[in-house]
Design an enzyme around this catalytic site. Sequence first.
Site, short mmCIF file in Angstrom:
data_model
loop_
_atom_site.label_atom_id
_atom_site.label_comp_id
_atom_site.label_asym_id
_atom_site.label_seq_id
_atom_site.Cartn_x
_atom_site.Cartn_y
_atom_site.Cartn_z
N ALA A 41 0.83 -1.21 0.00
CA ALA A 41 0.00 0.00 0.00
C ALA A 41 0.86 1.26 0.00
O ALA A 41 0.55 2.23 -0.69
CB ALA A 41 -0.94 -0.01 1.21
N ASN A 87 17.67 -3.46 0.17
CA ASN A 87 18.54 -2.65 1.02
C ASN A 87 19.78 -3.47 1.36
O ASN A 87 19.93 -4.61 0.91
CB ASN A 87 17.79 -2.14 2.26
CG ASN A 87 17.31 -3.27 3.16
OD1 ASN A 87 17.86 -4.36 3.18
ND2 ASN A 87 16.26 -2.99 3.93
N THR A 113 19.68 -0.04 -2.09
CA THR A 113 19.48 1.23 -1.39
C THR A 113 20.35 1.26 -0.14
O THR A 113 20.42 0.28 0.60
CB THR A 113 18.00 1.43 -1.03
OG1 THR A 113 17.55 0.34 -0.22
CG2 THR A 113 17.14 1.49 -2.29
N ARG A 130 23.46 7.12 2.47
CA ARG A 130 24.60 7.07 1.56
C ARG A 130 24.19 7.01 0.09
O ARG A 130 25.02 7.14 -0.79
CB ARG A 130 25.51 5.88 1.89
CG ARG A 130 26.00 5.90 3.33
CD ARG A 130 27.25 5.09 3.55
NE ARG A 130 27.36 3.87 2.80
CZ ARG A 130 26.84 2.68 3.17
NH1 ARG A 130 26.11 2.59 4.28
NH2 ARG A 130 27.04 1.61 2.45
N THR A 170 10.54 5.49 8.52
CA THR A 170 9.45 4.58 8.13
C THR A 170 8.93 4.94 6.74
O THR A 170 8.64 6.10 6.46
CB THR A 170 8.29 4.65 9.14
OG1 THR A 170 8.79 4.42 10.46
CG2 THR A 170 7.22 3.63 8.82
N ALA A 171 8.83 3.96 5.87
CA ALA A 171 8.28 4.08 4.51
C ALA A 171 9.19 4.80 3.53
O ALA A 171 8.81 5.04 2.38
CB ALA A 171 6.91 4.74 4.51
N ALA A 172 10.43 5.12 3.92
CA ALA A 172 11.34 5.78 2.99
C ALA A 172 11.65 4.88 1.81
O ALA A 172 11.64 5.31 0.64
CB ALA A 172 12.62 6.19 3.69
N GLY A 173 11.95 3.60 2.09
CA GLY A 173 12.23 2.66 1.01
C GLY A 173 11.03 2.45 0.11
O GLY A 173 11.17 2.33 -1.12
N ASP A 174 9.84 2.39 0.69
CA ASP A 174 8.62 2.23 -0.10
C ASP A 174 8.37 3.45 -0.97
O ASP A 174 7.90 3.33 -2.10
CB ASP A 174 7.43 1.99 0.83
CG ASP A 174 7.53 0.69 1.60
OD1 ASP A 174 8.20 -0.24 1.12
OD2 ASP A 174 6.96 0.61 2.70
N GLY A 203 5.79 9.45 10.59
CA GLY A 203 4.74 8.60 10.04
C GLY A 203 5.22 7.83 8.82
O GLY A 203 6.32 8.04 8.31
#
Length: 308
Positions: free
Chosen positions: A48, A191, A227, A231, A256-260, A295
């Site tokens: 999501a 990652n 990722t 860096r 939180t949710a940075a990779g998404d 968030g």
Amino acid sequence: MSKRARQGRVVVVGSINTDLVAQTTHLPFPGETLGSVRFSQAGGGKGANQAVAAARFGAHVTMVGCVGDDENGDERLYDLEAEEMDCAGITVTRDRPTGLALITVSHEGQNTIVVVGGSNGELKPADVLRQEALFSRSDVIVCQLETPGETAYASLKLARQLGKITILNPSPATDPLPPEWLSLTDYLVVNEVEALILSDIPFESENDMGRAAEQLQHQGACNVIVTLGARGAYLLQEGGNGRLFLAPRVEAVDTTAAGDTFIGVLAAQLASRQTIAKSIERGQLAAAISVTRRGGQTSIPKREEVDN
């Protein structure tokens, strides 16, 4: 963003959760009890989150997933429909409750996450195969591993049969992926921890991320993106060309949710026929904005924020 302005079509097959987020002074040690500085509840799940990121960046997005027949499920459907995405591929089940993620975020912005799969475990290959018409109208298919593995594999296989671009984010990663999965993957996004698990090459220096990417490519993936948080990101393209993309410098308050966010924007950009270099750079900018906010889903920026 109006539907008229949207470009490229993305299908995300994956998890839909409710995030329960506790802000703390530091991440708890084993056996330690901490009081929460702040608590929040919102929509989440890797699938999501990635769908929301792609939609906010301008793609036509279809979500394929499963929620429970409960209040959390109703709220998650409402959230996704509010993002103007197609939710026709979401199944409602009475067998399990909507998935949950228990998230602890430290004062420094680092987090720990425990996922309770719930209804996400009810998403079956048959649910994906019923969406062949949606897949055929799409440009990019995105999968993760918070739903059953056989469902992700069925999605990749169907997408490849239809000639679509495939993105696999093998998270959570527990074991090396079967070669047949990687042979169906155009862009494998991992990652550092996932790269270690999947390639069995430990990261001790900058050279190791290249070795890990080479190993994953040797196993069958066309293009590999590792990722690296603050860096940046390392891209190993099909043909062996490697490049490090430096990340924008920001002060993170919550990762939180940075990779998404990165993956969702990557998918939206590829769906609109942007180059992989530009797609990575835009994904990095969006992820950098997201970590400056608290968030998960609520931190994901809109395209106009990234363009500015």
